[in-house]
Design an enzyme around this catalytic site. Structure first.
Site, short mmCIF file in Angstrom:
data_model
loop_
_atom_site.label_atom_id
_atom_site.label_comp_id
_atom_site.label_asym_id
_atom_site.label_seq_id
_atom_site.Cartn_x
_atom_site.Cartn_y
_atom_site.Cartn_z
N ASN A 1 31.45 50.81 31.59
CA ASN A 1 31.83 49.43 31.91
C ASN A 1 30.62 48.56 31.60
O ASN A 1 29.54 48.82 32.12
CB ASN A 1 32.18 49.38 33.42
CG ASN A 1 32.28 47.97 33.95
OD1 ASN A 1 32.52 47.03 33.21
ND2 ASN A 1 32.08 47.82 35.24
N GLY A 2 30.79 47.55 30.73
CA GLY A 2 29.67 46.67 30.41
C GLY A 2 29.47 46.60 28.91
O GLY A 2 30.38 46.88 28.13
N HIS B 1 41.76 6.40 32.19
CA HIS B 1 40.78 6.47 31.11
C HIS B 1 41.19 7.50 30.05
O HIS B 1 40.33 8.06 29.37
CB HIS B 1 39.40 6.79 31.68
CG HIS B 1 38.95 5.78 32.68
ND1 HIS B 1 38.68 4.46 32.34
CD2 HIS B 1 38.77 5.85 34.02
CE1 HIS B 1 38.34 3.78 33.43
NE2 HIS B 1 38.39 4.60 34.46
N TRP C 1 38.98 46.88 29.75
CA TRP C 1 39.09 45.47 29.38
C TRP C 1 38.21 45.33 28.15
O TRP C 1 36.98 45.44 28.23
CB TRP C 1 38.58 44.58 30.51
CG TRP C 1 38.83 43.11 30.30
CD1 TRP C 1 39.96 42.42 30.63
CD2 TRP C 1 37.94 42.16 29.72
NE1 TRP C 1 39.81 41.10 30.28
CE2 TRP C 1 38.59 40.91 29.73
CE3 TRP C 1 36.65 42.24 29.20
CZ2 TRP C 1 38.00 39.75 29.24
CZ3 TRP C 1 36.06 41.08 28.71
CH2 TRP C 1 36.73 39.86 28.72
N LYS D 1 39.58 41.12 37.16
CA LYS D 1 39.18 40.63 38.47
C LYS D 1 37.68 40.36 38.54
O LYS D 1 37.23 39.37 39.07
CB LYS D 1 39.58 41.67 39.52
CG LYS D 1 39.18 41.33 40.93
CD LYS D 1 40.21 40.45 41.55
CE LYS D 1 39.81 39.91 42.90
NZ LYS D 1 40.39 38.59 43.12
N CYS E 1 36.75 46.64 33.30
CA CYS E 1 36.86 48.08 33.12
C CYS E 1 36.69 48.77 34.47
O CYS E 1 35.86 48.39 35.28
CB CYS E 1 35.84 48.66 32.16
SG CYS E 1 35.94 47.99 30.53
N ARG F 1 40.87 45.76 37.11
CA ARG F 1 39.61 45.46 36.42
C ARG F 1 39.76 45.42 34.90
O ARG F 1 38.84 45.03 34.19
CB ARG F 1 38.56 46.49 36.80
CG ARG F 1 38.28 46.57 38.27
CD ARG F 1 37.25 47.63 38.55
NE ARG F 1 35.97 47.27 37.95
CZ ARG F 1 35.05 46.52 38.52
NH1 ARG F 1 35.27 46.02 39.72
NH2 ARG F 1 33.92 46.26 37.92
N GLU G 1 46.29 30.78 34.85
CA GLU G 1 46.00 32.21 34.73
C GLU G 1 47.23 33.08 34.99
O GLU G 1 47.37 34.15 34.42
CB GLU G 1 44.81 32.64 35.59
CG GLU G 1 44.96 32.50 37.07
CD GLU G 1 43.67 32.85 37.85
OE1 GLU G 1 42.88 33.67 37.39
OE2 GLU G 1 43.48 32.28 38.95
N GLU H 1 41.67 24.01 41.25
CA GLU H 1 42.08 25.37 41.61
C GLU H 1 43.59 25.55 41.39
O GLU H 1 44.03 26.60 40.91
CB GLU H 1 41.69 25.65 43.07
CG GLU H 1 42.13 26.99 43.64
CD GLU H 1 41.54 28.21 42.93
OE1 GLU H 1 40.66 28.07 42.06
OE2 GLU H 1 41.99 29.33 43.24
N LYS I 1 45.11 28.34 38.93
CA LYS I 1 46.08 29.37 39.37
C LYS I 1 47.28 29.38 38.43
O LYS I 1 47.76 30.43 38.03
CB LYS I 1 46.57 29.11 40.80
CG LYS I 1 45.59 29.39 41.92
CD LYS I 1 45.36 30.85 42.22
CE LYS I 1 44.23 31.41 41.43
NZ LYS I 1 42.91 31.39 41.95
#
Ligand code: G6P
Length: 616
Positions: free
Chosen positions: A100-101, A505, A74, A611, A2, A27, A489, A482, A486
């Protein structure tokens, strides 16, 4: 998560707030809204979806006024619908809040407020804040906010305005980020620094429970008790242009291309080759303190956790210190054994990730020293840390982290050499070699970027695949993780990073002619260990090849064996084994980028992500 933005001043607040929200959109982008006060009337526009929808709505139904606030969401509590979009109102529509939160005790508070006669119209936790302020409001907004925060539990940052106490914005935080700016009769509040940069680089970072009253004549700061506090503004060196796309189609692409420069900035002044010395004077530990640490524990989330895994190998190899790595989101919940003389390192680009900050608080409260490796001056992590190593990557806006990651890796490399020197594990010659190779790295990064077209061609060939594997060993394995992250996402393709030796395995069962398998097979010709690791990876390449998998390899220039066994090949200049991850990750960033572009995905705002994750 947010973005919140507020403006008070002589200009029309609507374009300023919309521009602020635009730069905070990374955000959160589930819904957006704005509230403006005009001559004691409070007007709101809100809608679901991206900010563009709100822009269109304002064009159809314009508003204007003297001050106001906005929000880009968000979703945590309540679906991303128009009703649940912020800002949220009290019963009379005279007070609004953008938040936000998470308010953890909102169900109990909501029940109590409903019993007291308040009427709720949304499913959100935020609405309780507006009603609590209403309940406590007796003409002065900051007093009502002060009484409100005494009842809230959770991590949050919010801003509030009232049509009945005009020309001011009241801002408060507990855990989640919030910054304040004040210049020439104008006041601003934002979730993050880049939104503030077009107006000022003099930034006030709020402490937990501090209340900022932002008005045209400046900022008043109050403690939760109501006592006045002196605001201390900090100067930010980031340039406003750094937070713009600068001709690139996406922030992510710009940030990929900024990596050679970012890396040069990270190392600037931090080592001298002639004396084989690392200068970490800006990190507030003395040599004696450094030497007193007998082990290290690194905590981080997401991409920063991958940097931690690579950092572990660097520190263990250069300094021979035992290093443990954990997800910050897991560490607190597994009753960890915390040995004395442990240095804790937290790695966090934003310095605000809720789980990382919470883990940092826990280890600090238990009396351990914490070094924060972060990109954001004044962020929460820096204020909780005993020492800070800044990555100096400049603002990173793309949700998928790129330059923050490579600069974290180089910070860990410097740190590993520093520790190796201090405890006598590295010779002068070894340090000189490691630093010489570091000095050459930006050019090698540029060489990779000059061949970006080759990666674009690989993406063109493979973008329809539904699964990918990324395989590697040793210090390269975190880069396999990584690379997979990438791709996931950005393109929503299922991808996994796996240690190459573990394939037999289980995951070998996945291999068929439709599965692209990306191998990280570059090595340091000067290191026997690195060469040995490479040879094992080459065997794994052959194993996959014999089962018809599609092989994509990153390897040393002119590696005929590897090329012969690969369907697609990208070459990398040789360097120190522990710098190879920095080179290898760039083609993987580009691969994820180009695959996602071809699949029509939203590069800078992937679905369901944000983010900066300021909820636990
Ligand atoms: C989010 C971002 C990732 C980042 C992670 C940790 O998930 O999308 O790119 O790696 O948070 O963030 P931090 O700021 O703590 O490094």
């Amino acid at each position: 998560m947010c973005g919140i933005f507020a403006y008070v001043g002589p200009r029309d607040p609507v374009p300023i707030i919309m521009a602020g929200l635009k730069s905070l959109e990374y955000r959160g982008y589930d819904s957006a809204g704005i509230a403006i006060v005009q001559d004691k009337n409070l007007q709101i526009r809100r809608c679901s979806g991206k900010l563009k929808n709100l822009e269109d709505m304002i064009e159809r139904a314009p508003i204007t006024g003297q001050f106001g606030l906005g929000h880009t969401r968000w979703a945590t509590h309540g679906r991303p619908t128009e009703e649940n979009a912020h800002p949220h109102r009290d019963c009379k529509g005279r007070i609004v809040v953008a938040h936000n939160g998470i308010v953890e005790n909102y169900i109990a508070l909501k029940k109590k407020l409903i019993d007291e006669g308040h009427q709720f119209t949304t499913e959100t936790d935020t609405e309780v804040i507006a009603h609590l302020i209403e309940k406590h409001f007796a003409g002065n907004l900051e007093t009502a906010v002060m009484k409100t925060i005494a009842e809230l539990k959770g991590l949050y940052a919010f801003i509030a305005i009232s049509a009945d106490d005009p020309q001011k914005v009241v801002a408060v935080r507990e855990g989640a980020p919030l910054v304040v700016g004040s210049v020439d009769g104008e006041g601003f509040v934002a979730s993050d620094i880049p939104a503030m940069l077009p107006y000022t680089r003099s930034i006030l970072f709020l402490d937990d429970h501090e209340i900022a009253v932002v008005a045209r004549d400046g900022v008043r700061l109050l403690a939760a008790s109501g006592a006045a506090r002196e605001p201390h503004f900090q100067q930010i060196t980031w340039d406003p242009v750094m937070a713009e796309k600068g001709g690139y189609k996406h922030f992510m692409l710009k940030e990929i291309y900024e990596q050679p420069t970012a890396l040069s900035n990270t190392v600037l002044g931090r080592f001298s080759l002639d004396a084989n010395v690392i200068h970490l004077e800006d990190v507030a530990f003395t040599d004696e303190q450094w030497k007193s640490f007998k082990r290290i524990c690194i905590l981080a989330c997401g991409t920063s956790w991958h940097a931690a895994l690579a950092g572990r190998q660097m520190i263990q190899s250069f300094a021979r210190l035992p290093v443990e790595v954990d997800y910050a989101s897991e560490y607190r919940y597994r009753n960890p054994v915390m040995e004395p003389d442990t240095l804790f390192i937290v790695i966090t680009q934003s310095g605000e990730t809720a789980d990382t900050v919470a883990a940092q608080k826990m280890v600090r409260d238990r009396g351990f020293k914490v070094l924060s490796i972060t990109n954001v001056v004044g962020s929460m992590s820096t204020r909780l840390a005993d020492a800070v190593l800044y990555t100096r990557a400049g603002p990173e806006i793309g949700v998928a982290s790129t330059k923050a990651f490579t600069t974290q890796l180089v910070c860990l490399y410097l740190l590993a050499i520093h520790l190796g020197k201090l405890n006598g594990r590295l010779s002068g010659e070894e340090i000189r070699r490691a630093l010489t190779e570091l000095m050459e790295l930006p050019h090698k990064m540029e060489a990779i970027l000059e061949h970006a077209k080759e990666i674009e061609d690989i993406a063109k060939a493979l973008f329809r695949a539904e699964d990918f594997l990324f395989l590697a060993r040793g210090v390269h394995f975190p880069i396999a993780l990584e690379g997979a992250l990438k791709l996931k996402e950005l393109s929503y393709i299922h991808a996994e990073g796996y240690p190459a030796g573990e394939m037999k395995h289980g995951p070998n069962a996945l291999i068929d002619e439709n599965l692209p398998v990306v191998f990280l097979a570059a090595y340091d010709p000067a290191s026997a260990d690195s060469r040995q690791c490479y040879e094992k990876v080459l065997n794994n390449v052959r194993e996959v090849k014999s089962r018809d998998g599609i092989i994509v390899s990153l390897g040393n220039e002119g590696d005929a064996d590897l090329m012969e066994n690969s369907d697609h090949y990208f070459s990398i200049a040789p360097t120190n084994e522990f710098l190879l991850p920095i080179l290898e990750v760039i083609p993987l960033q580009l691969l994820a980028y180009h695959v996602a572009v071809r699949r029509g995905c939203d590069i800078d705002q992937p679905r369901n992500l944000a983010k900066s994750v300021t909820v636990e």
